[in-house]
Design an enzyme around this catalytic site. Structure first.
Site, PDB file in Angstrom:
ATOM      1  N   LYS A  72       4.897  14.145  38.257  1.00 33.60           N
ATOM      2  CA  LYS A  72       5.033  13.564  36.908  1.00 33.60           C
ATOM      3  C   LYS A  72       5.236  14.660  35.861  1.00 33.60           C
ATOM      4  CE  LYS A  72       1.142  11.276  37.273  1.00 33.60           C
ATOM      5  NZ  LYS A  72       0.857  11.553  38.722  1.00 33.60           N
ATOM      6  N   THR A  73       4.432  15.701  35.921  1.00 30.52           N
ATOM      7  CA  THR A  73       4.590  16.810  34.968  1.00 30.52           C
ATOM      8  C   THR A  73       5.937  17.499  35.162  1.00 30.52           C
ATOM      9  OG1 THR A  73       2.194  17.159  34.937  1.00 30.52           O
ATOM     10  CG2 THR A  73       3.575  18.944  34.121  1.00 30.52           C
ATOM     11  N   ASP A 117      -0.226  13.910  29.293  1.00 34.84           N
ATOM     12  CA  ASP A 117      -0.756  13.661  30.632  1.00 34.84           C
ATOM     13  C   ASP A 117      -2.027  12.830  30.539  1.00 34.84           C
ATOM     14  OD1 ASP A 117      -0.830  13.798  33.349  1.00 34.84           O
ATOM     15  OD2 ASP A 117      -1.667  15.822  33.457  1.00 34.84           O
ATOM     16  N   THR A 166      -2.304   8.259  36.125  1.00 28.10           N
ATOM     17  CA  THR A 166      -2.627   7.962  37.522  1.00 28.10           C
ATOM     18  C   THR A 166      -3.223   6.571  37.655  1.00 28.10           C
ATOM     19  OG1 THR A 166      -4.783   9.033  37.204  1.00 28.10           O
ATOM     20  CG2 THR A 166      -3.012  10.387  38.107  1.00 28.10           C
ATOM     21  N   ARG A 225       2.465  18.653  45.946  1.00 25.57           N
ATOM     22  CA  ARG A 225       1.530  19.684  45.493  1.00 25.57           C
ATOM     23  C   ARG A 225       0.664  20.183  46.644  1.00 25.57           C
ATOM     24  NH1 ARG A 225      -1.511  17.688  40.705  1.00 25.57           N
ATOM     25  NH2 ARG A 225       0.192  18.567  39.460  1.00 25.57           N
TER      26      ARG A 225
END
Length: 337
Positions: A72-73, A117, A166, A225
């Protein structure tokens, strides 16, 4: 208590470790064409950005939802790069007062991307100010207190808000409805994660064989990640214990050292399943009892270990408590009673 950010197989970003954060940043793709996986989201987002460039206007506000570690980032930074505009990055917990948000919004440049975020964790006063900013590009700044307070309208330049969450279910409907484009990121399949491993290995200068890349992809819980984090740890092992080349044997040996098994389960995951199988005969057992058995807090078991175990079909939640599935018994080589 073991925190989620300390687990090698956690999708959450590591906070406080500048070296780890720098490594993550170096591996982020910069363009949409370089972004691996999420084909539907990538195609939809490409259309949104291409249309905005043709109109020479800021695109609609964008909401990105999905579990941590899926990009997302990274996508927010790609959006700014594709639009050739600067990006301002903040988070929901950092915006606790309407004044905090007003200060950020008033300093935005024309067309700038504002990335928030964990947007569902903003305070309610800041949310209500954000409604007007998103819709009318205007905020009312309250000056003074009590009966003498006055609202001064402040015009804002057109900007694009990119929100990441999230837990999209916690977003209030008025805020969710103001996003013109909503994308949900799914967990990655093994083939896409192999591409991620090979790309990251090239950027890090790591020699890795195809079988080792496939092994890392299979143990990374469908999360880029995590696969990048595993790659860095396996690289360290290969440099210290071998000639630096990551072979299948080296990858397996390194992941054994870090207690990540062939399904991506770590020490905490296996402790929960082991207690459920060996101590309670597969359940049902209550959450608090299970947490005591593994020496963890109930919140840690429920929020850190259980989501992946349930998604993998190894554990099930029932009204009577947690139970182990047939797959859990098979994973440990045991026969279900």
């Amino acid at each position: 208590m073991e925190q989620e950010t300390e687990r090698l197989v956690s999708g959450a970003a590591v906070t406080g470790d500048t070296e780890e954060q720098a490594a993550d940043a170096a591996l982020r793709p910069k363009r949409l064409a370089e972004f691996v996986g999420q084909p539907k989201v990538r195609d939809q987002l490409s259309l949104v950005l291409a249309a905005a460039r043709m109109r020479e206007a800021a695109p609609d506000h964008i909401l990105l939802s999905g579990p941590p570690g899926l990009g997302k980032t990274t996508l927010s930074m790609i959006i700014a790069n594709e639009l050739r505009v600067p990006i301002r990055i903040t988070s929901g917990p950092a915006i606790q007062h309407a004044g905090d948000l007003a200060a950020i919004l008033s300093s935005l440049a024309d067309g700038e991307v504002l990335f928030v975020d964990e947007i569902h964790r903003m305070s309610r006063p800041a949310e209500e100010m954000l409604y007007m900013a998103m819709e009318d590009f205007r905020v009312d700044v309250i000056v003074g207190k009590g009966p003498g307070a006055t609202a001064i309208p402040l015009e804002l330049p057109p900007f694009t808000l990119v929100g990441a969450t999230t837990r999209s279910g916690l977003l209030p409907a008025p805020l969710r409805d103001r996003f013109g484009f909503t994308a949900h990121l799914e967990f990655y399949d093994a083939a896409d994660l192999e591409h991620v491993v090979n790309r990251s290995a090239r950027l890090l200068g790591v020699r890795i064989v195809a079988e080792a890349a496939k092994e890392l992809a299979g143990r990374s819980r469908g999360t880029p990640r995590i696969v990048n984090r595993l790659l860095r740890r396996v690289r360290d092992y290969a440099e210290v214990k071998a000639d630096g080349t990551v072979t299948l044997e080296i990858a397996r040996a390194a992941l054994d050292v870090y207690e990540v098994d062939e399904r991506g389960l770590d020490r905490l995951d296996r402790a929960v399943l082991h207690a459920l199988l060996k101590l309670f005969g597969g359940g049902p057992v209550g959450l608090s009892t299970l947490a005591v058995a593994v020496g963890e807090e109930s919140e840690t078991v429920e929020e850190v270990a259980e989501p992946f175990l349930v998604r993998e079909g190894l554990l099930a939640r029932t009204p009577r408590g947690r139970i182990a599935t047939a797959a859990a018994w098979a994973h440990f080589g045991l026969s279900a009673p």
